[in-house]
Write a protein that holds these residues in place. Structure first.
Motif, short mmCIF file in Angstrom:
data_model
loop_
_atom_site.label_atom_id
_atom_site.label_comp_id
_atom_site.label_asym_id
_atom_site.label_seq_id
_atom_site.Cartn_x
_atom_site.Cartn_y
_atom_site.Cartn_z
N UNK A 60 -1.92 1.86 -5.09
CA UNK A 60 -1.22 3.16 -5.05
C UNK A 60 -2.26 4.29 -5.00
N UNK A 61 -2.10 5.19 -4.03
CA UNK A 61 -3.02 6.34 -3.90
C UNK A 61 -2.21 7.63 -4.03
N UNK A 62 -2.70 8.55 -4.85
CA UNK A 62 -2.06 9.86 -4.97
C UNK A 62 -2.98 10.91 -4.37
N UNK A 63 -2.47 11.71 -3.45
CA UNK A 63 -3.23 12.86 -2.94
C UNK A 63 -2.53 14.13 -3.39
N UNK A 64 -3.20 14.93 -4.21
CA UNK A 64 -2.62 16.20 -4.65
C UNK A 64 -3.04 17.31 -3.69
N UNK A 65 -2.50 18.49 -3.88
CA UNK A 65 -2.78 19.64 -3.00
C UNK A 65 -2.60 19.24 -1.53
N UNK A 66 -1.58 18.44 -1.29
CA UNK A 66 -1.33 17.91 0.05
C UNK A 66 0.08 18.30 0.49
N UNK A 88 0.86 -1.20 0.00
CA UNK A 88 0.00 0.00 0.00
C UNK A 88 0.89 1.23 0.00
N UNK A 89 0.77 2.02 -1.03
CA UNK A 89 1.66 3.18 -1.21
C UNK A 89 0.82 4.46 -1.28
N UNK A 90 1.20 5.44 -0.49
CA UNK A 90 0.54 6.75 -0.54
C UNK A 90 1.54 7.77 -1.07
N UNK A 91 1.13 8.51 -2.09
CA UNK A 91 1.99 9.57 -2.64
C UNK A 91 1.35 10.91 -2.27
N UNK A 92 2.12 11.76 -1.63
CA UNK A 92 1.62 13.08 -1.21
C UNK A 92 2.31 14.16 -2.03
N UNK A 93 1.55 15.00 -2.69
CA UNK A 93 2.11 16.05 -3.55
C UNK A 93 1.44 17.38 -3.20
N UNK A 94 2.26 18.38 -2.92
CA UNK A 94 1.69 19.68 -2.52
C UNK A 94 0.96 20.38 -3.67
N UNK A 95 1.37 20.09 -4.91
CA UNK A 95 0.77 20.79 -6.05
C UNK A 95 -0.37 20.00 -6.67
N UNK A 96 -0.89 20.56 -7.76
CA UNK A 96 -1.94 19.90 -8.54
C UNK A 96 -1.33 19.49 -9.88
N UNK A 97 -2.13 18.95 -10.79
CA UNK A 97 -1.65 18.71 -12.15
C UNK A 97 -1.46 20.07 -12.84
N UNK A 98 -0.46 20.17 -13.72
CA UNK A 98 -0.33 21.37 -14.55
C UNK A 98 -1.58 21.40 -15.43
N UNK A 99 -2.36 22.49 -15.40
CA UNK A 99 -3.55 22.51 -16.26
C UNK A 99 -3.14 22.42 -17.73
N UNK A 100 -3.86 21.66 -18.53
CA UNK A 100 -3.55 21.60 -19.97
C UNK A 100 -4.27 22.75 -20.63
N UNK A 101 -3.53 23.73 -21.11
CA UNK A 101 -4.12 24.95 -21.67
C UNK A 101 -3.11 25.57 -22.63
N UNK A 102 -3.58 26.44 -23.50
CA UNK A 102 -2.67 27.03 -24.48
C UNK A 102 -1.54 27.81 -23.82
N UNK A 107 -4.27 19.61 3.93
CA UNK A 107 -5.03 19.30 2.69
C UNK A 107 -6.36 20.01 2.78
N UNK A 108 -6.66 20.82 1.77
CA UNK A 108 -7.90 21.61 1.77
C UNK A 108 -8.04 22.40 3.06
N UNK A 109 -6.95 22.95 3.53
CA UNK A 109 -7.00 23.80 4.72
C UNK A 109 -7.13 23.04 6.03
N UNK A 110 -7.10 21.70 5.97
CA UNK A 110 -7.28 20.90 7.19
C UNK A 110 -6.03 20.07 7.42
N UNK A 111 -5.63 19.90 8.69
CA UNK A 111 -4.46 19.07 8.99
C UNK A 111 -4.90 17.61 9.10
N UNK A 112 -4.18 16.73 8.42
CA UNK A 112 -4.45 15.30 8.48
C UNK A 112 -3.15 14.59 8.83
#
Ligand SMILES: Cc1cc2nc3c(=O)[nH]c(=O)nc-3n(C[C@H](O)[C@H](O)[C@H](O)COP(=O)(O)OP(=O)(O)OC[C@H]3O[C@@H](n4cnc5c(N)ncnc54)[C@H](O)[C@@H]3O)c2cc1C
Ligand code: SF4
Length: 539
Positions: A226-232, A30-44, A253-258
């Motif tokens: 495998x679980x990925x949590x973004x904005x974490x 069981x693997x948890x990946x914690x990433x502070x950012x989000x995906x780079x938005x796909x945009x021009x 995460x989302x303004x809350x401590x976990x």
């Protein structure tokens, strides 16, 4: 209620963290990946030079401090895939000699606790994984390799081929830079990469750059374990009462401590943020910061000495994808300078919009627009040496403080002089030697921002070694002071060498992954079965 207990937690999804996650995914753990950012938005905007290079649209929106307490706006990126989303994908192996002690003009570059041969099989795996395009045997300093590159080198466009021929005639050995772009020149209609002019420094809008999100995270999270949590954002690591194990990972995460926990915790936030996280996690048992009994955490920060040199010619340079040529003839020195000087290659083709922000001296009779049309835009890298006073600390309001005084500068000046000399020897069919109009340095300081090179190649702040008094990590990248804490980003480098760091970070993550698989008792049969199952589902 969520079950917050995992076998492995990986913090950060850049070159180190994502590659490790990819490697461990078929383990079934069981693997948890914690990433502070989000995906780079796909945009021009991904490919807009004004937004990307001038407005720093995708850069981290935070400020650090320099040694004088002044604000620094770091050119770094917090997204799934980390800085590889924006990298130039030049994927080099360090030279074999870089793993030993090397004498430089400015001092000693120390030896690594592992040899090139220890890392070689993992370099090969990393080149396959990241689909590196290159030609073995062209680069005179290249170390021996157990297999060819998985893809042929990205071809030079005519102006770069002409330069390569000129350099070759003057006795240099120019080579094709190994690149992680998914370009299929034999089948252009099928090629994912379209060979565009917005690659180095930009996120790839069509997902054709071999970055850590596309290559590793997207594949790892196909596994149900495998679980990925973004904005974490990981705020701190807490230990058990003896201080020997990381007991919990505190996340905003989302303004809350976990709080999450795992048998093994791997930090991979990039060399500056990983050091900051350990320093911020000080407690009674680790008063100077986690894993910091040596007082080494945050010290020996390195980031290379880099400069962009524009060679202006009478002939235009209509190249679209410029980053294909490299010169390593001066890497270890020359007849007139016995010390290492470094590596010469290219940045992506500069345009007038980007130049306005970097304000180079204007060549006589040229405007910025004309300069951009006629320039060959070189990228020079020299090794900076590990100095304990070049360091990451935590300052007012918990901000990162980056203290850095450049060193070994003679090597870089010599390298610039070598490039000047080499350019004077170029001989264009139309204008002769007169075609070359001179070399102009592009100023990388924009407003208060530190130079891009200042943190793009960050490494060295949590060095590995045999001795717990002079290093933080052991040769497996486990903290000497703790039983379940590992670091797999660029922090572990004891010396910075003078080629780009990402492939070495990726290869090392694969090496540490093998060690962790043994530690976690994963059998090869289980691993292979899970991998086959995933491949069958993907097909
Ligand atoms: C413009 C540019 C061009 C480059 N070109 C090249 C190149 O051509 N070749 C090359 O080899 N290298 C290049 N580099 C450098 C390369 O991108 C880095 O060496 C590499 O990405 C470093 O990997 P890493 O794992 O150490 O850290 P990163 O890639 O920086 O990843 C760290 C990750 O951790 C996350 N994170 C940070 N703090 C926390 C926290 N507290 N909690 C949760 N998550 C956190 C970040 O959001 C990020 O995703 C370039 C870099 C830049 C910026
Ligand atoms: S299409 Fe190719 S050249 Fe353009 S950004 Fe993507 S990988 Fe780079």
């Amino acid at each position: 209620m969520t079950d917050n207990r995992y076998d492995v937690i990986i913090i950060g999804t850049g070159a180190g963290g994502a590659t490790l996650a990819y490697h461990l995914a078929p383990s079934g753990k069981r693997i948890l990946i914690l990433e502070r950012g989000d995906y780079v938005p796909r945009e021009k905007a991904n490919w807009d030079p004004q937004l990307v290079n001038v407005d720093a649209h995708y850069n981290a929106k935070e400020s650090w401090l320099d040694k004088d307490g002044k604000d620094l706006h770091p050119h770094t990126n917090y997204y799934v895939g980390g800085n590889t989303k924006f990298y130039g994908a030049a994927l080099f192996r360090l030279r074999k000699e870089d793993f030993g002690e090397l004498r430089h003009h400015g001092g000693i570059s120390p030896a690594w606790p592992i040899s090139y041969d220890d890392l070689e099989p993992y370099y090969t795996q990393a080149e396959n994984l990241y689909q590196v395009h290159g030609n073995r045997g062209e680069d005179p300093t290249e170390p021996s390799a157990s297999s060819p590159y998985p893809w042929p080198a990205v071809s030079h466009e005519p102006r770069i081929q002409q330069l390569s021929d000129d350099f070759g005639r003057s006795g240099l050995k120019p080579f094709h830079v190994p690149l992680g772009v998914m370009l299929d020149e034999k089948n252009p209609h099928k090629s994912r990469c379209i060979r565009c002019n917005t690659c180095d420094g930009f996120a790839c809008l069509v997902g054709a750059k071999s970055d850590a999100q596309v290559v590793c995270v997207d594949e790892a999270i196909k596994h149900s374990n495998v679980t990925l949590l973004t904005n974490s954002l990981v705020k701190r690591l807490e230990t058990d009462s003896p201080g020997r194990e990381v007991k919990s990972v505190v996340v905003e995460r989302n303004g809350v401590l976990e709080t999450y926990s795992a048998d093994v915790v791997v930090v991979s936030c990039g060399a500056i943020n990983s050091a900051a996280l350990l320093l911020r996690s000080a407690n009674d048992k680790h008063p100077r910061g986690l894993a910091n009994s040596s007082d080494i955490v945050g010290r020996h920060y390195m980031g290379h000495t880099n400069s962009v040199m524009m060679a202006i010619s009478k002939c235009p340079n209509p190249t679209i994808f410029q980053k294909t040529l490299g010169v390593n003839d001066f890497y270890f020195g020359s007849k007139d300078f016995e010390y290492p000087m470094g590596h010469i290659s290219f940045v992506g083709k500069l345009d007038a919009i980007t130049l306005k922000a970097g304000a180079p001296a204007i060549a006589p009779n040229f405007t910025l627009e004309l300069m951009a049309k006629h320039s060959l835009d070189f990228w020079l890298t020299s090794e900076d040496l590990p100095d304990p006073n070049n360091r990451v600390t935590i300052g007012r309001e918990g901000k990162i403080v980056l203290t850095y005084t450049p060193n070994n500068l003679e090597a870089h000046e010599r390298l610039q002089a070598k490039l000047k000399q080499a350019m004077k020897q170029t001989n264009c069919a139309m204008h002769g030697h007169e075609c070359h109009q001179g070399l102009f340095g592009r100023n990388l300081y924009v407003g208060q921002r530190i130079p891009l090179a200042g943190v793009a190649h960050q490494n060295g702040t949590i060095r590995f070694g045999h001795d717990p008094k002079t290093s933080v990590l052991d040769p497996n990248c486990k903290a000497h002071d703790l039983d379940n804490l590992y670091v797999v980003d660029g922090s572990f480098f004891p010396s910075s060498a003078a080629v780009n760091p990402a492939l070495t970070i990726m290869a090392n993550a694969l090496r540490v992954g093998d060690h962790l698989m043994k530690r976690l008792g994963v059998s090869e049969t289980t691993y292979d079965r899970n991998r086959q199952r995933e491949l069958a589902v993907t097909r």
